[in-house]
Design a protein around this motif. Structure first.
Motif, short mmCIF file in Angstrom:
data_model
loop_
_atom_site.label_atom_id
_atom_site.label_comp_id
_atom_site.label_asym_id
_atom_site.label_seq_id
_atom_site.Cartn_x
_atom_site.Cartn_y
_atom_site.Cartn_z
N GLN A 1 45.51 55.15 62.56
CA GLN A 1 44.70 56.21 63.13
C GLN A 1 45.27 56.60 64.49
N VAL A 2 44.99 57.84 64.87
CA VAL A 2 45.51 58.36 66.13
C VAL A 2 44.81 57.66 67.30
N GLN A 3 45.61 57.24 68.25
CA GLN A 3 45.07 56.65 69.48
C GLN A 3 45.67 57.33 70.69
N LEU A 4 44.83 57.64 71.64
CA LEU A 4 45.24 58.23 72.91
C LEU A 4 44.72 57.33 74.02
N VAL A 5 45.61 56.89 74.90
CA VAL A 5 45.22 55.97 75.96
C VAL A 5 45.68 56.53 77.30
N GLU A 6 44.70 56.90 78.14
CA GLU A 6 45.00 57.45 79.45
C GLU A 6 45.17 56.35 80.49
N SER A 7 45.94 56.66 81.52
CA SER A 7 46.09 55.77 82.67
C SER A 7 46.51 56.61 83.87
N GLY A 8 46.45 55.99 85.04
CA GLY A 8 46.94 56.67 86.24
C GLY A 8 45.86 57.20 87.16
N GLY A 9 44.61 57.11 86.74
CA GLY A 9 43.55 57.57 87.63
C GLY A 9 43.39 56.64 88.82
N GLY A 10 42.57 57.06 89.77
CA GLY A 10 42.34 56.24 90.94
C GLY A 10 41.67 57.04 92.03
N SER A 11 41.64 56.46 93.20
CA SER A 11 41.04 57.11 94.37
C SER A 11 42.15 57.57 95.31
N VAL A 12 41.99 58.77 95.82
CA VAL A 12 43.00 59.35 96.70
C VAL A 12 42.31 60.27 97.70
N GLN A 13 42.91 60.45 98.84
CA GLN A 13 42.35 61.39 99.82
C GLN A 13 42.76 62.81 99.48
N ALA A 14 41.97 63.75 99.95
CA ALA A 14 42.27 65.16 99.73
C ALA A 14 43.69 65.48 100.23
N GLY A 15 44.39 66.27 99.44
CA GLY A 15 45.78 66.59 99.76
C GLY A 15 46.78 65.66 99.11
N GLY A 16 46.29 64.57 98.56
CA GLY A 16 47.16 63.59 97.92
C GLY A 16 47.52 63.97 96.49
N SER A 17 48.23 63.07 95.83
CA SER A 17 48.72 63.31 94.47
C SER A 17 48.43 62.12 93.56
N LEU A 18 48.30 62.43 92.29
CA LEU A 18 48.21 61.41 91.25
C LEU A 18 48.96 61.92 90.02
N ARG A 19 49.46 61.01 89.21
CA ARG A 19 50.04 61.39 87.93
C ARG A 19 49.32 60.64 86.82
N LEU A 20 48.68 61.38 85.95
CA LEU A 20 48.00 60.79 84.81
C LEU A 20 48.96 60.72 83.63
N SER A 21 48.81 59.67 82.83
CA SER A 21 49.60 59.51 81.63
C SER A 21 48.68 59.32 80.44
N CYS A 22 49.14 59.76 79.28
CA CYS A 22 48.39 59.57 78.04
C CYS A 22 49.38 59.16 76.97
N ALA A 23 49.38 57.87 76.66
CA ALA A 23 50.24 57.36 75.62
C ALA A 23 49.54 57.53 74.28
N HIS A 24 50.24 58.11 73.31
CA HIS A 24 49.60 58.34 72.02
C HIS A 24 50.39 57.72 70.88
N SER A 25 49.68 57.28 69.88
CA SER A 25 50.30 56.68 68.70
C SER A 25 49.70 57.31 67.45
N GLN A 26 50.48 57.30 66.39
CA GLN A 26 50.09 57.90 65.11
C GLN A 26 49.82 59.39 65.25
N TYR A 27 50.37 60.00 66.28
CA TYR A 27 50.26 61.45 66.46
C TYR A 27 51.64 61.96 66.80
N ASN A 28 52.36 62.40 65.78
CA ASN A 28 53.73 62.87 65.99
C ASN A 28 54.04 64.07 65.12
N PRO A 29 53.19 65.08 65.17
CA PRO A 29 53.47 66.25 64.35
C PRO A 29 54.65 67.03 64.90
N GLU A 30 55.31 67.75 64.02
CA GLU A 30 56.43 68.58 64.46
C GLU A 30 55.92 69.67 65.40
#
Length: 129
Positions: A1-30
């Motif tokens: 079954q398709v699984q999507l797993v997010e990561s990368g969230g957190g706390s940051v001050q205004a003006g800062g940056s974050l990068r979110l990631s979403c690793a997925h499995s069983q989802y590889n359509p052309e």
């Protein structure tokens, strides 16, 4: 079954940056459509950014020029680079994937949650002023 797993969230001050990631499995359509959504406390879920297998991207007006969505096909991972963060960006962020691909969608269509069949569990982003 398709699984999507997010990561990368957190706390940051205004003006800062974050990068979110979403690793997925069983989802590889052309042909694929994937997106990031967010839901602030007590508010509706809203579309943030979309990307498809053609490289087409769409963004909510509120994040244009600050957020960039990308996808690494080799790693089966979706990303959201978030810069110049504002307190109003605080929300739970969700990764989503669609089982259908539609060519030439408008931004409104691409950021409609009803298009997406698969969802991750979310990652929290808190931006303090």
């Amino acid at each position: 079954q398709v699984q999507l797993v997010e990561s990368g969230g957190g706390s940051v001050q205004a003006g800062g940056s974050l990068r979110l990631s979403c690793a997925h499995s069983q989802y590889n359509p052309e042909r694929y459509s994937m997106a990031w959504f967010r839901q602030p406390p007590g508010k509706e879920r809203e579309g943030v950014a979309h990307i498809d297998s053609d490289g087409t991207t769409n963004y909510a007006d509120s994040v244009k020029g600050r957020f960039i969505i990308s996808h690494d096909n080799a790693k089966n991972t979706l990303y959201l680079q978030m810069d110049s963060l504002k307190p109003e960006d605080s929300a739970m962020y969700f990764c989503a994937a669609a089982s259908v691909w539609v060519k030439g969608m408008s931004a409104i269509q691409a950021l409609d949650a009803n298009l997406y069949n698969y969802w991750g569990q979310g990652t929290q982003v808190i931006v303090s002023s």
